[in-house]
Motif scaffolding. Structure first.
Motif, PDB file in Angstrom:
ATOM      1  N   LYS A 193       7.096 -10.047  44.843  1.00  0.00           N
ATOM      2  CA  LYS A 193       7.344  -8.797  45.549  1.00  0.00           C
ATOM      3  C   LYS A 193       8.629  -8.903  46.346  1.00  0.00           C
ATOM      4  CE  LYS A 193       2.455  -7.573  46.144  1.00  0.00           C
ATOM      5  NZ  LYS A 193       1.397  -7.193  47.111  1.00  0.00           N
ATOM      6  N   ASP A 194       9.301  -7.756  46.519  1.00  0.00           N
ATOM      7  CA  ASP A 194      10.479  -7.751  47.385  1.00  0.00           C
ATOM      8  C   ASP A 194      10.046  -7.500  48.823  1.00  0.00           C
ATOM      9  OD1 ASP A 194      10.027  -5.007  47.667  1.00  0.00           O
ATOM     10  OD2 ASP A 194      11.687  -4.407  46.394  1.00  0.00           O
ATOM     11  N   ASP A 195      11.014  -7.426  49.738  1.00  0.00           N
ATOM     12  CA  ASP A 195      10.664  -7.302  51.161  1.00  0.00           C
ATOM     13  C   ASP A 195      10.123  -5.928  51.528  1.00  0.00           C
ATOM     14  OD1 ASP A 195      13.057  -6.022  50.853  1.00  0.00           O
ATOM     15  OD2 ASP A 195      14.071  -6.982  52.531  1.00  0.00           O
ATOM     16  N   ASN A 196      10.115  -4.991  50.577  1.00  0.00           N
ATOM     17  CA  ASN A 196       9.486  -3.689  50.801  1.00  0.00           C
ATOM     18  C   ASN A 196       8.077  -3.633  50.223  1.00  0.00           C
ATOM     19  OD1 ASN A 196      11.729  -2.412  52.109  1.00  0.00           O
ATOM     20  ND2 ASN A 196      12.744  -2.310  50.115  1.00  0.00           N
ATOM     21  N   GLY A 197       7.628  -4.763  49.646  1.00  0.00           N
ATOM     22  CA  GLY A 197       6.295  -4.796  49.061  1.00  0.00           C
ATOM     23  C   GLY A 197       6.237  -4.298  47.632  1.00  0.00           C
ATOM     24  N   MET A 198       7.387  -3.977  47.036  1.00  0.00           N
ATOM     25  CA  MET A 198       7.400  -3.509  45.651  1.00  0.00           C
ATOM     26  C   MET A 198       7.141  -4.673  44.705  1.00  0.00           C
ATOM     27  SD  MET A 198      10.356  -1.441  43.553  1.00  0.00           S
ATOM     28  CE  MET A 198      10.177  -0.031  44.646  1.00  0.00           C
ATOM     29  N   ILE A 199       6.240  -4.472  43.748  1.00  0.00           N
ATOM     30  CA  ILE A 199       5.900  -5.514  42.787  1.00  0.00           C
ATOM     31  C   ILE A 199       6.958  -5.545  41.682  1.00  0.00           C
ATOM     32  CG2 ILE A 199       4.207  -6.313  41.107  1.00  0.00           C
ATOM     33  CD1 ILE A 199       2.054  -4.936  42.785  1.00  0.00           C
ATOM     34  N   LEU A 200       7.616  -6.697  41.546  1.00  0.00           N
ATOM     35  CA  LEU A 200       8.641  -6.871  40.526  1.00  0.00           C
ATOM     36  C   LEU A 200       8.096  -7.593  39.297  1.00  0.00           C
ATOM     37  CD1 LEU A 200      11.501  -8.061  42.912  1.00  0.00           C
ATOM     38  CD2 LEU A 200      10.959  -5.722  42.197  1.00  0.00           C
ATOM     39  N   TYR A 201       7.029  -8.347  39.497  1.00  0.00           N
ATOM     40  CA  TYR A 201       6.417  -9.095  38.394  1.00  0.00           C
ATOM     41  C   TYR A 201       4.964  -9.345  38.761  1.00  0.00           C
ATOM     42  CZ  TYR A 201       5.176 -13.110  35.453  1.00  0.00           C
ATOM     43  OH  TYR A 201       4.547 -13.952  34.572  1.00  0.00           O
ATOM     44  N   LYS A 202       4.072  -9.273  37.761  1.00  0.00           N
ATOM     45  CA  LYS A 202       2.686  -9.652  38.016  1.00  0.00           C
ATOM     46  C   LYS A 202       2.079 -10.221  36.740  1.00  0.00           C
ATOM     47  CE  LYS A 202       0.626  -5.034  37.350  1.00  0.00           C
ATOM     48  NZ  LYS A 202      -0.220  -4.003  37.997  1.00  0.00           N
ATOM     49  N   GLU A 203       1.164 -11.131  36.965  1.00  0.00           N
ATOM     50  CA  GLU A 203       0.522 -11.830  35.846  1.00  0.00           C
ATOM     51  C   GLU A 203      -0.893 -12.213  36.247  1.00  0.00           C
ATOM     52  OE1 GLU A 203       0.895 -16.077  33.403  1.00  0.00           O
ATOM     53  OE2 GLU A 203       2.474 -15.473  34.785  1.00  0.00           O
ATOM     54  N   LEU A 204      -1.846 -11.931  35.371  1.00  0.00           N
ATOM     55  CA  LEU A 204      -3.226 -12.317  35.588  1.00  0.00           C
ATOM     56  C   LEU A 204      -3.414 -13.743  35.053  1.00  0.00           C
ATOM     57  CD1 LEU A 204      -5.634 -10.746  36.821  1.00  0.00           C
ATOM     58  CD2 LEU A 204      -6.413 -10.322  34.486  1.00  0.00           C
ATOM     59  N   ILE A 205      -3.849 -14.648  35.922  1.00  0.00           N
ATOM     60  CA  ILE A 205      -4.036 -16.041  35.513  1.00  0.00           C
ATOM     61  C   ILE A 205      -5.156 -16.112  34.478  1.00  0.00           C
ATOM     62  CG2 ILE A 205      -4.609 -18.368  36.293  1.00  0.00           C
ATOM     63  CD1 ILE A 205      -1.953 -17.368  37.376  1.00  0.00           C
ATOM     64  N   GLN A 206      -4.887 -16.806  33.376  1.00  0.00           N
ATOM     65  CA  GLN A 206      -5.829 -16.844  32.258  1.00  0.00           C
ATOM     66  C   GLN A 206      -6.702 -18.097  32.227  1.00  0.00           C
ATOM     67  OE1 GLN A 206      -6.230 -14.203  30.179  1.00  0.00           O
ATOM     68  NE2 GLN A 206      -4.731 -13.170  31.492  1.00  0.00           N
ATOM     69  N   THR A 207      -6.271 -19.148  32.933  1.00  0.00           N
ATOM     70  CA  THR A 207      -6.988 -20.422  32.850  1.00  0.00           C
ATOM     71  C   THR A 207      -7.193 -21.013  34.238  1.00  0.00           C
ATOM     72  OG1 THR A 207      -5.921 -20.845  30.716  1.00  0.00           O
ATOM     73  CG2 THR A 207      -6.990 -22.718  31.789  1.00  0.00           C
ATOM     74  N   THR A 208      -8.393 -21.503  34.489  1.00  0.00           N
ATOM     75  CA  THR A 208      -8.689 -22.185  35.745  1.00  0.00           C
ATOM     76  C   THR A 208      -8.090 -23.591  35.730  1.00  0.00           C
ATOM     77  OG1 THR A 208     -10.736 -20.938  36.070  1.00  0.00           O
ATOM     78  CG2 THR A 208     -10.567 -23.057  37.199  1.00  0.00           C
ATOM     79  N   GLY A 209      -7.513 -24.006  36.862  1.00  0.00           N
ATOM     80  CA  GLY A 209      -6.937 -25.344  36.944  1.00  0.00           C
ATOM     81  C   GLY A 209      -5.548 -25.312  37.547  1.00  0.00           C
ATOM     82  N   ILE A 210      -4.579 -25.903  36.841  1.00  0.00           N
ATOM     83  CA  ILE A 210      -3.201 -25.971  37.309  1.00  0.00           C
ATOM     84  C   ILE A 210      -2.349 -24.994  36.506  1.00  0.00           C
ATOM     85  CG2 ILE A 210      -1.162 -27.444  37.551  1.00  0.00           C
ATOM     86  CD1 ILE A 210      -3.043 -29.808  37.925  1.00  0.00           C
ATOM     87  N   TYR A 211      -1.550 -24.207  37.216  1.00  0.00           N
ATOM     88  CA  TYR A 211      -0.667 -23.214  36.595  1.00  0.00           C
ATOM     89  C   TYR A 211       0.776 -23.654  36.791  1.00  0.00           C
ATOM     90  CZ  TYR A 211       2.009 -18.823  36.286  1.00  0.00           C
ATOM     91  OH  TYR A 211       2.934 -17.851  35.987  1.00  0.00           O
ATOM     92  N   THR A 212       1.554 -23.653  35.706  1.00  0.00           N
ATOM     93  CA  THR A 212       2.979 -23.967  35.795  1.00  0.00           C
ATOM     94  C   THR A 212       3.760 -22.970  34.940  1.00  0.00           C
ATOM     95  OG1 THR A 212       2.561 -26.322  36.109  1.00  0.00           O
ATOM     96  CG2 THR A 212       4.771 -25.710  35.400  1.00  0.00           C
ATOM     97  N   LYS A 213       4.839 -22.430  35.512  1.00  0.00           N
ATOM     98  CA  LYS A 213       5.673 -21.500  34.750  1.00  0.00           C
ATOM     99  C   LYS A 213       7.079 -21.499  35.313  1.00  0.00           C
ATOM    100  CE  LYS A 213       5.679 -16.902  32.693  1.00  0.00           C
ATOM    101  NZ  LYS A 213       4.857 -15.710  32.425  1.00  0.00           N
ATOM    102  N   GLY A 214       8.056 -21.270  34.435  1.00  0.00           N
ATOM    103  CA  GLY A 214       9.448 -21.188  34.861  1.00  0.00           C
ATOM    104  C   GLY A 214       9.886 -19.741  35.027  1.00  0.00           C
ATOM    105  N   PHE A 215      10.686 -19.485  36.045  1.00  0.00           N
ATOM    106  CA  PHE A 215      11.193 -18.149  36.336  1.00  0.00           C
ATOM    107  C   PHE A 215      12.702 -18.222  36.548  1.00  0.00           C
ATOM    108  CE2 PHE A 215       6.837 -18.246  37.790  1.00  0.00           C
ATOM    109  CZ  PHE A 215       6.308 -17.021  37.395  1.00  0.00           C
ATOM    110  N   ASP A 216      13.419 -17.216  36.060  1.00  0.00           N
ATOM    111  CA  ASP A 216      14.847 -17.092  36.375  1.00  0.00           C
ATOM    112  C   ASP A 216      14.978 -16.146  37.561  1.00  0.00           C
ATOM    113  OD1 ASP A 216      17.551 -16.913  36.539  1.00  0.00           O
ATOM    114  OD2 ASP A 216      17.847 -15.854  34.641  1.00  0.00           O
ATOM    115  N   LEU A 217      14.960 -16.710  38.755  1.00  0.00           N
ATOM    116  CA  LEU A 217      15.037 -15.905  39.975  1.00  0.00           C
ATOM    117  C   LEU A 217      16.467 -15.604  40.382  1.00  0.00           C
ATOM    118  CD1 LEU A 217      12.280 -17.788  42.029  1.00  0.00           C
ATOM    119  CD2 LEU A 217      12.019 -15.727  40.622  1.00  0.00           C
ATOM    120  N   THR A 218      17.429 -16.280  39.755  1.00  0.00           N
ATOM    121  CA  THR A 218      18.836 -16.062  40.108  1.00  0.00           C
ATOM    122  C   THR A 218      19.297 -14.667  39.705  1.00  0.00           C
ATOM    123  OG1 THR A 218      19.629 -16.988  38.009  1.00  0.00           O
ATOM    124  CG2 THR A 218      19.346 -18.516  39.850  1.00  0.00           C
TER     125      THR A 218
END
Length: 202
Positions: free
Chosen positions: A57-82
Motif C-alpha cells: 500500500k502507498d501512504d494514502n492506503g491505496m492497494i498497489l498489489y495484493k496476493e492471497l497466500i496459498q500455502t502455510t509455512g514460509i513465504y518467499t517472493k521477489g518484487f521490483d520495488l524500484t
C-alpha cells in the motif's frame, strides 16, 4: 456500570470480563527478512497461513498489489520495488487475528526498509456463546477501541450501544443480547485508524 446501562436503553448489559484466550506471537520476534538486490527485493515471511492476505500500500492506503497466500509455512517472493514512484509504502500481512506492517521508502530507485517501524495491530475478536457476545483485543500501544453495536433492520441500522475503551493493553468485554429484537446485529470496531465488522444473529 450504571452509565453503561443508562446509555444502552435497549437491554444490552455488560455482564462480566473475559480472560484473554488468544495466543499471540512474542513481541520483538522478527517475522520477516529482506534481501535487497539491484532491481529485486526478496521478501521472506515466516509462519504464514493459507488465506493470509499480503498487500503493498502507498501512504494514502491505496492497494498497489495484493496476493492471497496459498500455502502455510514460509513465504518467499521477489518484487521490483524500484519501479515505484518516490514515496512511503508498506507491506501488509493480514491474518485472522493480526495485521503486520513493514514500512519502506523508495527514493531515486533505492529501496530502504524501516525495520524499527514494523508494527502489529491485533484485531478485535468477537465470539458468540448463547446470548452472550465476548469481545477481546490485545493493544500493545494502548490504542483505544470504539465498539458500536447496531440492530440491522430491513431498511435501516439502529445504534444500540456505543463504547470507547482506553488505557489498557488487554480489552475484555461481554455483552448480553437477551430481551432484544430478533434478527441480525452488526458489531463495528474502530481502532488504530481501521474498522472491523462482525455480523451476529440473535
Amino acid at each position: 456500570m450504571k452509565k453503561v446501562i443508562k446509555n444502552t436503553k435497549k437491554g444490552i448489559l455488560m455482564v462480566a470480563m473475559l480472560a484473554a484466550s488468544l495466543s499471540f506471537a512474542k513481541e520483538g520476534t522478527p517475522f520477516f527478512s529482506i534481501k535487497n538486490e539491484s532491481e529485486r527485493t526478496s521478501l521472506t515471511l515466516s509462519l504464514v497461513k493459507k488465506g493470509n492476505l499480503l498487500s503493498i500500500k502507498d501512504d494514502n492506503g491505496m492497494i498497489l498489489y495484493k496476493e492471497l497466500i496459498q500455502t502455510t509455512g514460509i513465504y518467499t517472493k521477489g518484487f521490483d520495488l524500484t519501479a515505484l514512484p518516490n514515496g512511503d509504502y508498506i507491506f501488509e500481512l493480514d491474518s485472522d487475528i493480526e495485521i503486520k506492517t513493514i514500512p519502506f521508502t523508495v527514493e531515486s530507485n533505492n529501496v530502504v526498509f524501516k525495520k524499527d517501524m514494523e508494527k502489529s495491530i491485533f484485531k478485535p475478536v468477537a465470539r458468540v456463546q448463547g446470548n452472550l457476545v465476548f469481545v477481546s483485543q490485545l493493544t500493545l500501544n494502548d490504542e483505544p477501541l470504539k465498539i458500536d453495536i447496531y440492530f440491522e433492520g430491513s431498511n435501516n441500522s439502529e445504534l444500540m450501544l456505543t463504547e470507547t475503551i482506553k488505557d489498557t493493553k488487554c480489552i475484555e468485554r461481554v455483552y448480553r443480547l437477551t430481551g432484544l429484537k430478533t434478527g441480525d446485529y452488526k458489531l463495528v470496531f474502530t481502532t488504530s485508524g481501521r474498522e472491523f465488522t462482525k455480523i451476529i444473529n440473535n
